[in-house]
Write an enzyme that holds these catalytic residues in place. Sequence first.
Site, PDB file in Angstrom:
ATOM      1  N   THR A   1      -1.603   7.433  -0.304  1.00  0.00           N
ATOM      2  CA  THR A   1      -2.864   7.271  -1.050  1.00  0.00           C
ATOM      3  C   THR A   1      -3.631   6.026  -0.614  1.00  0.00           C
ATOM      4  O   THR A   1      -4.820   5.891  -0.929  1.00  0.00           O
ATOM      5  CB  THR A   1      -2.580   7.146  -2.555  1.00  0.00           C
ATOM      6  OG1 THR A   1      -1.836   5.927  -2.767  1.00  0.00           O
ATOM      7  CG2 THR A   1      -1.785   8.318  -3.075  1.00  0.00           C
TER       8      THR A   1
ATOM      9  N   ARG B   1       0.845  -1.203   0.000  1.00  0.00           N
ATOM     10  CA  ARG B   1       0.000   0.000   0.000  1.00  0.00           C
ATOM     11  C   ARG B   1       0.868   1.236   0.000  1.00  0.00           C
ATOM     12  O   ARG B   1       1.755   1.352   0.837  1.00  0.00           O
ATOM     13  CB  ARG B   1      -0.828   0.054   1.296  1.00  0.00           C
ATOM     14  CG  ARG B   1      -2.019  -0.765   1.295  1.00  0.00           C
ATOM     15  CD  ARG B   1      -3.000  -0.397   2.363  1.00  0.00           C
ATOM     16  NE  ARG B   1      -2.522   0.031   3.673  1.00  0.00           N
ATOM     17  CZ  ARG B   1      -3.314   0.435   4.632  1.00  0.00           C
ATOM     18  NH1 ARG B   1      -4.615   0.478   4.428  1.00  0.00           N
ATOM     19  NH2 ARG B   1      -2.848   0.796   5.797  1.00  0.00           N
TER      20      ARG B   1
HETATM   21  C1  PRP Z   1      -0.682  -4.636   4.361  1.00  0.00           C
HETATM   22  C2  PRP Z   1      -1.444  -5.933   4.462  1.00  0.00           C
HETATM   23  C3  PRP Z   1      -2.242  -5.947   3.193  1.00  0.00           C
HETATM   24  C4  PRP Z   1      -2.577  -4.506   3.019  1.00  0.00           C
HETATM   25  C5  PRP Z   1      -3.991  -4.286   3.461  1.00  0.00           C
HETATM   26  O1  PRP Z   1       0.388  -4.738   3.524  1.00  0.00           O
HETATM   27  O2  PRP Z   1      -0.605  -7.043   4.614  1.00  0.00           O
HETATM   28  O3  PRP Z   1      -1.538  -6.437   2.078  1.00  0.00           O
HETATM   29  O4  PRP Z   1      -1.673  -3.738   3.845  1.00  0.00           O
HETATM   30  O5  PRP Z   1      -4.400  -3.000   3.209  1.00  0.00           O
HETATM   31  P1  PRP Z   1      -5.512  -2.639   2.143  1.00  0.00           P
HETATM   32  O6  PRP Z   1      -6.639  -3.587   2.363  1.00  0.00           O
HETATM   33  O7  PRP Z   1      -5.861  -1.220   2.478  1.00  0.00           O
HETATM   34  O8  PRP Z   1      -4.918  -2.774   0.775  1.00  0.00           O
HETATM   35  P2  PRP Z   1       1.474  -3.557   3.366  1.00  0.00           P
HETATM   36  O9  PRP Z   1       1.051  -2.612   2.307  1.00  0.00           O
HETATM   37  O10 PRP Z   1       1.758  -2.978   4.707  1.00  0.00           O
HETATM   38  O11 PRP Z   1       2.722  -4.304   2.787  1.00  0.00           O
HETATM   39  P3  PRP Z   1       3.716  -5.353   3.514  1.00  0.00           P
HETATM   40  O12 PRP Z   1       2.929  -6.616   3.758  1.00  0.00           O
HETATM   41  O13 PRP Z   1       4.781  -5.540   2.497  1.00  0.00           O
HETATM   42  O14 PRP Z   1       4.198  -4.750   4.784  1.00  0.00           O
HETATM   43  N1  URA Z   2      -2.056  -3.239   6.925  1.00  0.00           N
HETATM   44  C1  URA Z   2      -1.666  -3.678   8.130  1.00  0.00           C
HETATM   45  O1  URA Z   2      -0.664  -4.393   8.249  1.00  0.00           O
HETATM   46  N2  URA Z   2      -2.402  -3.323   9.200  1.00  0.00           N
HETATM   47  C2  URA Z   2      -3.501  -2.554   9.102  1.00  0.00           C
HETATM   48  O2  URA Z   2      -4.138  -2.272  10.123  1.00  0.00           O
HETATM   49  C3  URA Z   2      -3.884  -2.105   7.839  1.00  0.00           C
HETATM   50  C4  URA Z   2      -3.154  -2.469   6.749  1.00  0.00           C
END
Ligand code: PRP
Ligand code: URA
Length: 208
Positions: free
Chosen positions: A107, A103
């Site tokens: 944004t 993410r």
């Molecule tokens: C986190 C989580 C999901 C996403 C959820 O990943 O593991 O993939 O955010 O958020 P959303 O439903 O709003 O898309 P993150 O972007 O933190 O990446 P990471 O797992 O590499 O830390």
């Molecule tokens: N991704 C995470 O890891 N935690 C949250 O609460 C939301 C998105």
Amino acid sequence: MAVVEVNHPLISHKLTFLRNKNTDTKLFRETLNEIAGLMTYEVTKGLKLEEIEVETPVMKTKSYILPDKAVAVVPILRAGLGMVEGIITFIPTAKVGHIGVYRNEETLKPVYYYCKLPEDIADRKVILVDPMLATGGSANYAIDYLKKEGVKDIVFLSLIAAPEGIANVVKKHPDVDIYTAKIDEGLNEKGYIYPGLGDAGDRIFGTK
Ligand code: PRP
Ligand code: URA
């Protein structure tokens, strides 16, 4: 379409350790995989079996096995990785694909960076895994990707889901069932699930 909150005392108990900010990386990883394993039991209830003949020490009989090509597990990187071991322990014939999406912190939109899938992915039921379903952007991106690869049967398995994320996935992909250990209260101003457990990827891998 189904949204299933898997309510079980063992899962609720273990989820408490994941929520606790003082839980260390080792216990967090172990517990997440344990919950994923317990949830696999629920997610795989409808899997189709093959009838075969087997010889017991007493006589021949009909029995049932999971076809080798039944399942693929696809974690959304990074945090989805923290659930894979717990699932494939129970489905050793499952192949594992990876979709890398993170993410954008400003944004909250998904940013794609990697994908590697099994060649026969379209013939399998895909268990798409990510512990956090927040806005639903990452899940929707990954589901779109899998559908473009020809996958017809997708179930999304998360640990904690926000109502906003569930609504977004249901709206875009009503054919995808969502299983989660807990539907939480909502998203805060930074897009984090509350009460939640913080950043799942950071807590699994000890980063920040
Ligand atoms: C986190 C989580 C999901 C996403 C959820 O990943 O593991 O993939 O955010 O958020 P959303 O439903 O709003 O898309 P993150 O972007 O933190 O990446 P990471 O797992 O590499 O830390
Ligand atoms: N991704 C995470 O890891 N935690 C949250 O609460 C939301 C998105």
